[in-house]
Design a protein around this motif. Structure first.
Motif, mmCIF file in Angstrom:
data_model
loop_
_atom_site.group_PDB
_atom_site.id
_atom_site.type_symbol
_atom_site.label_atom_id
_atom_site.label_comp_id
_atom_site.label_asym_id
_atom_site.label_seq_id
_atom_site.Cartn_x
_atom_site.Cartn_y
_atom_site.Cartn_z
ATOM 1 N N GLU A 1 8.697 3.981 11.313
ATOM 2 C CA GLU A 1 9.569 2.843 10.987
ATOM 3 C C GLU A 1 9.072 2.107 9.747
ATOM 4 O O GLU A 1 9.873 1.665 8.917
ATOM 5 C CB GLU A 1 9.626 1.891 12.181
ATOM 6 C CG GLU A 1 10.387 2.458 13.371
ATOM 7 C CD GLU A 1 10.392 1.492 14.539
ATOM 8 O OE1 GLU A 1 9.715 0.443 14.445
ATOM 9 O OE2 GLU A 1 11.074 1.794 15.546
ATOM 10 N N LYS A 2 7.747 1.973 9.616
ATOM 11 C CA LYS A 2 7.204 1.282 8.436
ATOM 12 C C LYS A 2 7.501 2.074 7.163
ATOM 13 O O LYS A 2 7.814 1.499 6.110
ATOM 14 C CB LYS A 2 5.700 1.081 8.597
ATOM 15 C CG LYS A 2 5.316 0.000 9.603
ATOM 16 C CD LYS A 2 3.814 -0.166 9.687
ATOM 17 C CE LYS A 2 3.428 -1.352 10.557
ATOM 18 N NZ LYS A 2 3.889 -1.235 11.929
ATOM 19 N N ILE A 3 7.383 3.403 7.231
ATOM 20 C CA ILE A 3 7.691 4.226 6.057
ATOM 21 C C ILE A 3 9.162 4.094 5.690
ATOM 22 O O ILE A 3 9.523 3.939 4.510
ATOM 23 C CB ILE A 3 7.316 5.692 6.336
ATOM 24 C CG1 ILE A 3 5.807 5.862 6.394
ATOM 25 C CG2 ILE A 3 7.899 6.612 5.270
ATOM 26 C CD1 ILE A 3 5.365 7.267 6.710
ATOM 27 N N VAL B 1 13.431 1.850 2.222
ATOM 28 C CA VAL B 1 14.659 1.056 2.095
ATOM 29 C C VAL B 1 14.449 -0.109 1.138
ATOM 30 O O VAL B 1 15.287 -0.396 0.257
ATOM 31 C CB VAL B 1 15.106 0.556 3.484
ATOM 32 C CG1 VAL B 1 16.203 -0.498 3.342
ATOM 33 C CG2 VAL B 1 15.612 1.711 4.327
ATOM 34 N N LEU B 2 13.302 -0.808 1.250
ATOM 35 C CA LEU B 2 13.010 -1.938 0.365
ATOM 36 C C LEU B 2 12.890 -1.477 -1.092
ATOM 37 O O LEU B 2 13.462 -2.091 -2.002
ATOM 38 C CB LEU B 2 11.720 -2.622 0.812
ATOM 39 C CG LEU B 2 11.819 -3.647 1.942
ATOM 40 C CD1 LEU B 2 10.443 -4.195 2.283
ATOM 41 C CD2 LEU B 2 12.755 -4.791 1.573
ATOM 42 N N GLU B 3 12.127 -0.414 -1.324
ATOM 43 C CA GLU B 3 11.922 0.045 -2.696
ATOM 44 C C GLU B 3 13.223 0.505 -3.336
ATOM 45 O O GLU B 3 13.512 0.169 -4.492
ATOM 46 C CB GLU B 3 10.896 1.176 -2.695
ATOM 47 C CG GLU B 3 9.484 0.726 -2.361
ATOM 48 C CD GLU B 3 8.495 1.871 -2.403
ATOM 49 O OE1 GLU B 3 8.930 3.020 -2.633
ATOM 50 O OE2 GLU B 3 7.290 1.631 -2.213
ATOM 51 N N ASP C 1 10.916 9.413 -1.447
ATOM 52 C CA ASP C 1 9.845 10.016 -2.240
ATOM 53 C C ASP C 1 8.764 10.557 -1.299
ATOM 54 O O ASP C 1 8.083 9.793 -0.607
ATOM 55 C CB ASP C 1 9.260 8.965 -3.189
ATOM 56 C CG ASP C 1 8.250 9.582 -4.151
ATOM 57 O OD1 ASP C 1 8.106 10.815 -4.133
ATOM 58 O OD2 ASP C 1 7.616 8.813 -4.904
ATOM 59 N N LEU C 2 8.619 11.894 -1.282
ATOM 60 C CA LEU C 2 7.677 12.527 -0.355
ATOM 61 C C LEU C 2 6.242 12.500 -0.860
ATOM 62 O O LEU C 2 5.313 12.681 -0.075
ATOM 63 C CB LEU C 2 8.087 13.986 -0.111
ATOM 64 C CG LEU C 2 9.512 14.232 0.370
ATOM 65 C CD1 LEU C 2 9.718 15.730 0.576
ATOM 66 C CD2 LEU C 2 9.793 13.485 1.652
ATOM 67 N N SER C 3 6.040 12.342 -2.145
ATOM 68 C CA SER C 3 4.699 12.484 -2.714
ATOM 69 C C SER C 3 3.751 11.374 -2.276
ATOM 70 O O SER C 3 2.538 11.514 -2.408
ATOM 71 C CB SER C 3 4.793 12.510 -4.238
ATOM 72 O OG SER C 3 5.358 11.294 -4.716
ATOM 73 N N LYS C 4 4.266 10.277 -1.744
ATOM 74 C CA LYS C 4 3.408 9.148 -1.385
ATOM 75 C C LYS C 4 2.889 9.215 0.040
ATOM 76 O O LYS C 4 2.056 8.395 0.434
ATOM 77 C CB LYS C 4 4.196 7.833 -1.559
ATOM 78 C CG LYS C 4 4.627 7.583 -2.987
ATOM 79 C CD LYS C 4 5.380 6.284 -3.100
ATOM 80 C CE LYS C 4 6.720 6.344 -2.398
ATOM 81 N NZ LYS C 4 7.511 5.120 -2.583
ATOM 82 N N TYR C 5 3.381 10.159 0.837
ATOM 83 C CA TYR C 5 3.025 10.205 2.252
ATOM 84 C C TYR C 5 2.506 11.584 2.627
ATOM 85 O O TYR C 5 2.691 12.566 1.908
ATOM 86 C CB TYR C 5 4.237 9.849 3.120
ATOM 87 C CG TYR C 5 4.906 8.562 2.706
ATOM 88 C CD1 TYR C 5 4.324 7.329 2.993
ATOM 89 C CD2 TYR C 5 6.106 8.581 2.001
ATOM 90 C CE1 TYR C 5 4.927 6.152 2.599
ATOM 91 C CE2 TYR C 5 6.718 7.411 1.604
ATOM 92 C CZ TYR C 5 6.117 6.199 1.911
ATOM 93 O OH TYR C 5 6.713 5.037 1.523
ATOM 94 N N ASP C 6 1.894 11.664 3.763
ATOM 95 C CA ASP C 6 1.390 12.938 4.291
ATOM 96 C C ASP C 6 2.552 13.686 4.923
ATOM 97 O O ASP C 6 3.100 13.261 5.941
ATOM 98 C CB ASP C 6 0.287 12.669 5.331
ATOM 99 C CG ASP C 6 -0.342 13.959 5.817
ATOM 100 O OD1 ASP C 6 0.026 15.027 5.306
ATOM 101 O OD2 ASP C 6 -1.201 13.890 6.718
ATOM 102 N N LYS C 7 2.945 14.813 4.337
ATOM 103 C CA LYS C 7 4.108 15.552 4.833
ATOM 104 C C LYS C 7 3.871 16.107 6.224
ATOM 105 O O LYS C 7 4.796 16.329 6.981
ATOM 106 C CB LYS C 7 4.448 16.690 3.872
ATOM 107 C CG LYS C 7 4.774 16.223 2.463
ATOM 108 C CD LYS C 7 5.054 17.402 1.552
ATOM 109 C CE LYS C 7 5.304 16.945 0.123
ATOM 110 N NZ LYS C 7 5.565 18.069 -0.787
ATOM 111 N N ASN D 1 3.814 -4.482 3.737
ATOM 112 C CA ASN D 1 4.230 -3.308 4.529
ATOM 113 C C ASN D 1 3.433 -2.062 4.131
ATOM 114 O O ASN D 1 3.078 -1.233 4.979
ATOM 115 C CB ASN D 1 5.728 -3.053 4.316
ATOM 116 C CG ASN D 1 6.273 -2.034 5.294
ATOM 117 O OD1 ASN D 1 6.323 -2.281 6.509
ATOM 118 N ND2 ASN D 1 6.678 -0.882 4.786
ATOM 119 N N ARG D 2 3.111 -1.946 2.809
ATOM 120 C CA ARG D 2 2.309 -0.812 2.356
ATOM 121 C C ARG D 2 0.913 -0.863 2.964
ATOM 122 O O ARG D 2 0.345 0.177 3.359
ATOM 123 C CB ARG D 2 2.233 -0.821 0.831
ATOM 124 C CG ARG D 2 1.558 0.426 0.270
ATOM 125 C CD ARG D 2 1.527 0.409 -1.250
ATOM 126 N NE ARG D 2 2.865 0.482 -1.828
ATOM 127 C CZ ARG D 2 3.489 -0.521 -2.420
ATOM 128 N NH1 ARG D 2 2.887 -1.710 -2.518
ATOM 129 N NH2 ARG D 2 4.707 -0.383 -2.906
#
Length: 644
Positions: free
Chosen positions: A64-66, A71-73, A150-156, A209-210
């Motif tokens: 939910e945080k991701i 959504v915010l960005e 954007d997938l590059s910022k998180y652990d897939k 949130n980050r």
């Protein structure tokens, strides 16, 4: 859980050593041992369940945080982009941008009012249907914008992304209610947005949130490490737990078969191999002494009469697969002839008969040799049971597979097939003229019946380029398969006779074996006789006797003939039928007509063949009720006599 982390149970050696040598808990009673084991396992299970529940909760919050971060960005990017400024100036955006205008004031003149907006996450598969439903329900009175995550910022590996963020602008409360219902219907999750005009507040919320995302990721990693640590600990003990559980279950299962005898003693009856009786006595005595029991234990041979003992066959690495194969059809009785002895030779050979090809057989043979080679070079002590089910079965049948490949190569040499291509091993005995045309017949380089004209081994390669190749090969293979199958079936009937004689069962011998073998030989044995008879007859000579020399107008026997004279009239054999014995018969038609047209033979091979076949059919017909009714009637008479 171990499977999720890619863990396997740690190999602890062979279970035989555990049973013989025991362990540090042997002195404990079975009840105490199982209770301690249950307590230990429940403790590990409780911890694992709590960690899994916590992992599920944290994973949901992390997701939910991701989504909220995305959504915010994306919403902030849209509010600060030129696209929104173009909308405010009355300029149309992309295909997902809708402009609210006061049509009465004319085109290009915008009305000054403020839009409401909502944002959230929707599945990527539902994007088109979601946008279409919004468009239709609000009558094009809203603006919908989609952005990829954007997938590059998180652990897939932690979060599976197949969703899009959306931002919807609208004006009225009625439209807001419709949008809320549509989001619920499509499973879209909505997130509350702050005042997007206050950029500093939005950026502060993004940073907070980050930071929460980083903290949640750290907690998830710690939870994963804790679960993996427990699984590693369990993988080191689970095989040992299984051994203890199986051993105790086997003990209780054996004790349930005992009965109380004298006070404080139990008595049980069972079976043991004759050669293993001393080992059994020593094992029971050692187990009794290790428990410190005061009363002695005895293992003695029971007096006769005994009930029928169970069947046990001592196998090795070669015979194991064949014994398992036979046992799938039925386990022989005690002291019966073991069919696995015959199956070890006949099954691979019959496989080669069916799939005879040098190339394919060599591949199977090489695979069997690889299994034999790799089996002895696996991790020491790790048997096929430790492999997956497929490879365990392959390793168990490694010698069977190698034999099947070897016999397939042997039969492939006989068929002269290398991946369905002929191999010119010994040349050819058929010759064509130098100017031969399609359809011309080849000439054999030897006279009919000359031993020198027999091909050294297998089939002449010239048959593979003949027009009648398929007819010849099908006939040869079919007849050979019939002969081998009938021989195998007759051998099984003879084994039944040997069992009946050994166990002194006259009913089985006279009421089952005798009518079975008569039925078998009357129909199927006769079929084999016809096959060999057709192979052994010189049909060129017979057809020559039934031919006519139109120049002289005489047959080879000196009878007058012309173009209207039939073969039956010219043939001197007088066997009956259409060719009177001078034409080769179709064996399939002959065998079918034994039952469908009794007493009628189209092309007989010997005199009075129709009468012989009629007698054999009658004998076989009489055997059927004898097989079905004789033994039950005799048993009923014996039981009636005993009651009287």
């Amino acid at each position: 859980q171990m499977h999720k982390f890619g863990l396997r149970s740690v190999y602890k050696g062979e279970v035989d050593s555990f049973i013989v040598e025991g362990d540090s808990t042997t002195a404990k009673s079975g009840v105490q041992l199982l209770e301690n084991l249950e307590t230990e396992m429940e403790k590990e299970e409780t911890v694992m369940l709590e960690l899994n529940q916590f992992n599920k909760q944290i994973s949901s919050e992390y997701e939910e945080k991701i989504e909220f971060q995305e959504v915010l960005e994306n919403s902030l990017k849209f509010f600060t982009s030129d696209e929104l400024n173009g909308l405010e100036d009355g300029i149309e955006g992309d295909s997902n941008t809708y402009q609210a205008q006061d049509l009465e004031d004319g085109p290009k003149k915008t009305t000054e009012f403020k839009f409401s907006y909502t944002a959230g996450i929707v599945s990527m598969e539902e994007k088109t249907r979601f946008a279409r439903q919004i468009y239709r329900s609000t009558r094009n009175n809203c603006l919908v914008n989609f952005d990829e995550i954007d997938l590059s910022k998180y652990d897939k590996r932690t979060y599976k992304f197949d969703k899009l963020s959306f931002l919807i602008f609208y004006k009225s409360t009625a439209i807001e209610n419709k949008i809320a219902k549509i989001c619920d219907a499509f499973g879209a999750k909505r997130y509350p947005l702050p005042n997007m005009e206050d950029t500093n507040k939005v950026l502060q919320l993004l940073e907070e949130n980050r930071s929460e995302i980083v903290d949640s990721k750290r907690v998830l990693d710690k939870n994963k490490d804790a679960r993996r640590s427990i699984c590693v600990s369990i993988s080191d003990r689970i095989e040992y737990w299984n051994w203890i559980t199986l051993r105790e279950k086997a003990c209780y299962h054996a004790l349930n078969a005992f009965k109380p005898d004298v006070k404080g003693m139990l008595r049980g009856e069972g079976w043991v191999l004759g050669e293993a009786l001393p080992l059994t006595q020593v094992a029971v005595r050692n187990a009794h002494e290790s428990m410190g029991a005061g009363m002695p234990s005895f293992v003695e041979v029971m007096p006769y009469p005994w009930p029928t003992p169970p069947t046990y066959f001592k196998t090795n690495v070669f015979t194991y697969a064949f014994q398992e194969f036979v046992d799938t059809y039925g386990v022989p009785r005690y002291q019966e002839a073991n069919p696995a002895l015959f199956a070890a030779a006949t099954f691979p050979f019959l496989y080669g008969v069916m799939y005879g090809d040098i190339g394919h057989g060599f591949c199977i043979f090489a695979y069997g040799l690889f299994l034999i080679w790799s089996y002895s070079r696996r991790t020491k002590g790790r048997k096929a049971e430790k492999d997956d089910e497929m490879m365990g079965g392959m390793y168990s049948a490694r010698y069977m597979i190698a034999m099947m490949g070897a016999f397939s190569v042997y039969c492939g040499v006989i068929y002269n097939d290398w991946f369905a291509i002929a191999v010119n091993l010994f040349g050819t005995t058929w010759k064509w003229a130098d100017d031969a045309q399609l359809g011309d017949e080849a000439v054999h380089d030897s006279e009919y019946g000359d031993p020198n004209g027999v091909y050294p081994f297998g089939m002449d390669p010239s048959w593979h380029i003949a027009e009648n190749e398929l007819l010849f090969y099908n006939s040869m293979k079919m007849k050979m398969s019939v002969v081998l199958g009938i021989i195998q079936m007759t051998t099984g009937i003879l084994l039944k006779a040997s069992n009946a004689r050994y166990f002194k069962q006259p009913l089985d011998y006279w009421c089952e074996f005798v009518p079975m073998i008569i039925f078998d030989l009357s129909l199927f044995g006769y079929m084999v006789v016809l096959i060999f008879m057709k192979w052994s007859i010189n049909w060129e000579d017979r057809m020559y006797q039934g031919s006519c020399d139109f120049v002289s107008g005489l047959t080879p026997g000196g009878a007058l003939c012309n173009a209207s004279t039939t073969t039956a009239q010219m043939c001197p054999l007088d066997y009956g039928g259409e060719g009177d014995g001078c034409q080769p018969p179709n064996l399939i038609t002959t065998l079918i007509n034994i039952a469908l047209a009794p007493g009628s033979v189209d092309e007989p091979m010997y005199k009075n063949q129709d009468s012989v076949q009629l007698i054999l059919l009658f004998v076989a017909f009489i055997c059927v009720p004898v097989i079905l009714l004789a033994k039950p009637i005799m048993i009923k008479r014996q039981m009636k006599h005993q009651h009287q």
